[in-house]
Enzyme design. Structure first.
Site, PDB file in Angstrom:
ATOM      1  N   GLY A  17       0.828  -1.165   0.011  1.00 40.32           N
ATOM      2  CA  GLY A  17      -0.069  -0.262  -0.082  1.00 40.32           C
ATOM      3  C   GLY A  17       0.863   1.244   0.000  1.00 40.32           C
TER       4      GLY A  17
ATOM      5  N   THR B  52       1.079   3.648   2.378  1.00 37.46           N
ATOM      6  CA  THR B  52       1.886   3.967   3.549  1.00 37.46           C
ATOM      7  C   THR B  52       3.136   2.985   3.676  1.00 37.46           C
ATOM      8  OG1 THR B  52      -0.387   4.111   4.681  1.00 37.46           O
ATOM      9  CG2 THR B  52       1.584   4.044   5.872  1.00 37.46           C
TER      10      THR B  52
ATOM     11  N   ASP C 117       3.037  -3.253   8.203  1.00 38.22           N
ATOM     12  CA  ASP C 117       1.785  -3.207   7.000  1.00 38.22           C
ATOM     13  C   ASP C 117       0.824  -2.058   7.314  1.00 38.22           C
ATOM     14  OD1 ASP C 117       0.416  -3.587   4.798  1.00 38.22           O
ATOM     15  OD2 ASP C 117      -0.305  -5.752   5.519  1.00 38.22           O
TER      16      ASP C 117
ATOM     17  N   ALA D 251      -3.255  -0.367   6.771  1.00 42.05           N
ATOM     18  CA  ALA D 251      -4.612  -0.930   6.933  1.00 42.05           C
ATOM     19  C   ALA D 251      -5.668   0.099   6.653  1.00 42.05           C
ATOM     20  CB  ALA D 251      -4.973  -1.059   8.609  1.00 42.05           C
TER      21      ALA D 251
ATOM     22  N   LYS E 202      -8.345  -4.975   6.371  1.00 45.73           N
ATOM     23  CA  LYS E 202      -7.323  -4.821   5.362  1.00 45.73           C
ATOM     24  C   LYS E 202      -7.861  -5.468   4.012  1.00 45.73           C
ATOM     25  CE  LYS E 202      -3.092  -5.490   5.996  1.00 45.73           C
ATOM     26  NZ  LYS E 202      -2.798  -4.722   5.363  1.00 45.73           N
TER      27      LYS E 202
ATOM     28  N   GLU F   9      -0.896 -10.930   2.959  1.00 50.08           N
ATOM     29  CA  GLU F   9      -0.737 -10.047   4.270  1.00 50.08           C
ATOM     30  C   GLU F   9      -1.096 -10.841   5.608  1.00 50.08           C
ATOM     31  OE1 GLU F   9      -1.658  -5.667   2.341  1.00 50.08           O
ATOM     32  OE2 GLU F   9      -3.162  -6.526   3.121  1.00 50.08           O
TER      33      GLU F   9
HETATM   34  C1  5RP Z   1      -3.651  -3.867   0.842  1.00 58.31           C
HETATM   35  C2  5RP Z   1      -3.813  -3.289   2.339  1.00 58.31           C
HETATM   36  C3  5RP Z   1      -3.411  -2.113   2.606  1.00 58.31           C
HETATM   37  O1  5RP Z   1      -2.644  -2.130   3.914  1.00 58.31           O
HETATM   38  C4  5RP Z   1      -4.448  -0.938   3.028  1.00 58.31           C
HETATM   39  O2  5RP Z   1      -5.296  -0.947   1.906  1.00 58.31           O
HETATM   40  C5  5RP Z   1      -3.907   0.547   3.282  1.00 58.31           C
HETATM   41  O3  5RP Z   1      -3.361   1.142   2.151  1.00 58.31           O
HETATM   42  P1  5RP Z   1      -2.922   2.551   2.383  1.00 58.31           P
HETATM   43  O4  5RP Z   1      -1.382   2.888   3.157  1.00 58.31           O
HETATM   44  O5  5RP Z   1      -2.555   2.765   0.863  1.00 58.31           O
HETATM   45  O6  5RP Z   1      -3.946   3.324   2.628  1.00 58.31           O
HETATM   46  O7  5RP Z   1      -4.476  -3.922   3.105  1.00 58.31           O
HETATM   47  O8  5RP Z   1      -4.104  -4.809   0.723  1.00 58.31           O
END
Ligand code: 5RP
Length: 214
Positions: free
Chosen positions: A27, A29, A79, A81, A92, A101
Site C-alpha cells: 500500500g 503507507t 503493514d 490498514a 485490510k 498479508e
Molecule cells: C492492501 C492493504 C493496505 O494495507 C491498505 O489498503 C492500506 O493502504 P494504504 O496504506 O494505501 O492506505 O490492506 O491490501
C-alpha cells in the site's frame, strides 16, 4: 494524509533490528516504509513481501526478497490498514493483497500497523470488507455473505468489463453496509464459507502495535 503516512512509516523503522528479515505489507503507507528500509538496507538480511507490487519496489531498491517458506518465523511485520479499531482489529485488503498479508502477519512475532488518522474508527465496517474468493465460487459466496451478514457484496472491478485479479489468481468481493460488533466472531464465521480464500478482517490475529502518523 500523505505526510501522516510518511511519519507513521518512518516511526516503524525503530522496530527494525540488525540482521532481521522483515515482513513487508502493501500500500501507499508501506511504500514510505520501503523507502525508509532502503536507507538501512545494509543492516538487514532482507524481507518477505506480501505482494508483487511491494516485491517490485523492494527489488528496485536493491533489497533482497525471500520466499516465506525458506525463512520460517519472522520477528517483525510492518503493514498498513484500511480501518483500525481501539483493540487493533483491522480491515485490510483495499489493495487486494489481503491473503499474503494475513499469512505473513500469522508468521510474525510482532505486527506493527502504520496508518494515518483517517483509518481510526470506533467500530469496523464503514470501509467495505474485502473477501478474496475463488472465481468459480463468487456467486455462491456472495449469496452466503448476504444471508450471514445482511451486507451487500460488490464484485471488485478494474473497469466495466474487467475484474480485479489478485496475485493468487482470485477475485474480490467488497462487503458493504456492515457495522461489525464482534470482529473475531465474524472473521471465524465468514472463514467457514466454501470458496472463501481470505476475509479481510484481522481480528483473530490483530496488530500488536499501532503507529498513527500525525
Ligand atoms: C492492501 C492493504 C493496505 O494495507 C491498505 O489498503 C492500506 O493502504 P494504504 O496504506 O494505501 O492506505 O490492506 O491490501
Amino acid at each position: 494524509m500523505t505526510e501522516a503516512k510518511r511519519l507513521a512509516a518512518e516511526s516503524a523503522l525503530q522496530y527494525v533490528e540488525d540482521g532481521m528479515i522483515v515482513g513487508v505489507g502493501t500500500g501507499s503507507t508501506v511504500a514510505y516504509f520501503i523507502d525508509g528500509l532502503a536507507r538501512i538496507k545494509d543492516r538487514i538480511k532482507g524481507t518477505v513481501s506480501s505482494s508483487e507490487q511491494s516485491t517490485e519496489k523492494l527489488r528496485a531498491h536493491g533489497i533482497e526478497v525471500f520466499d516465506l517458506n525458506s525463512v520460517g518465523q519472522l520477528s517483525l511485520y510492518v503493514d498498513g490498514a484500511d480501518e483500525c479499531d481501539p483493540q487493533r482489529n483491522l480491515i485490510k485488503g483495499g489493495g487486494a493483497a489481503l491473503t499474503r498479508e494475513k499469512v505473513i502477519a500469522q508468521a510474525s512475532e510482532k505486527f506493527v500497523c502504520i496508518v494515518d488518522p483517517s483509518k481510526q474508527v470506533e467500530h469496523l465496517g464503514a470501509f467495505p470488507l474485502p473477501v478474496e474468493v475463488i472465481p468459480m465460487a463468487r456467486s455462491l459466496v456472495a449469496r452466503e455473505l448476504v444471508r450471514l451478514t445482511g451486507g451487500q457484496p460488490v464484485w471488485r472491478m478494474k473497469d466495466e468489463a474487467t475484474a480485479v485479479v489478485t496475485d493468487n489468481g482470485n477475485h474480490i468481493l467488497d462487503l458493504h453496509g456492515l457495522r461489525i460488533a464482534d470482529p473475531a466472531a465474524l472473521e471465524t464465521k465468514l472463514n467457514q464459507i466454501p470458496g472463501v480464500v481470505t476475509v479481510g478482517l484481522f481480528a483473530l490475529r490483530p496488530a500488536d502495535i499501532l503507529i498513527v502518523g500525525k
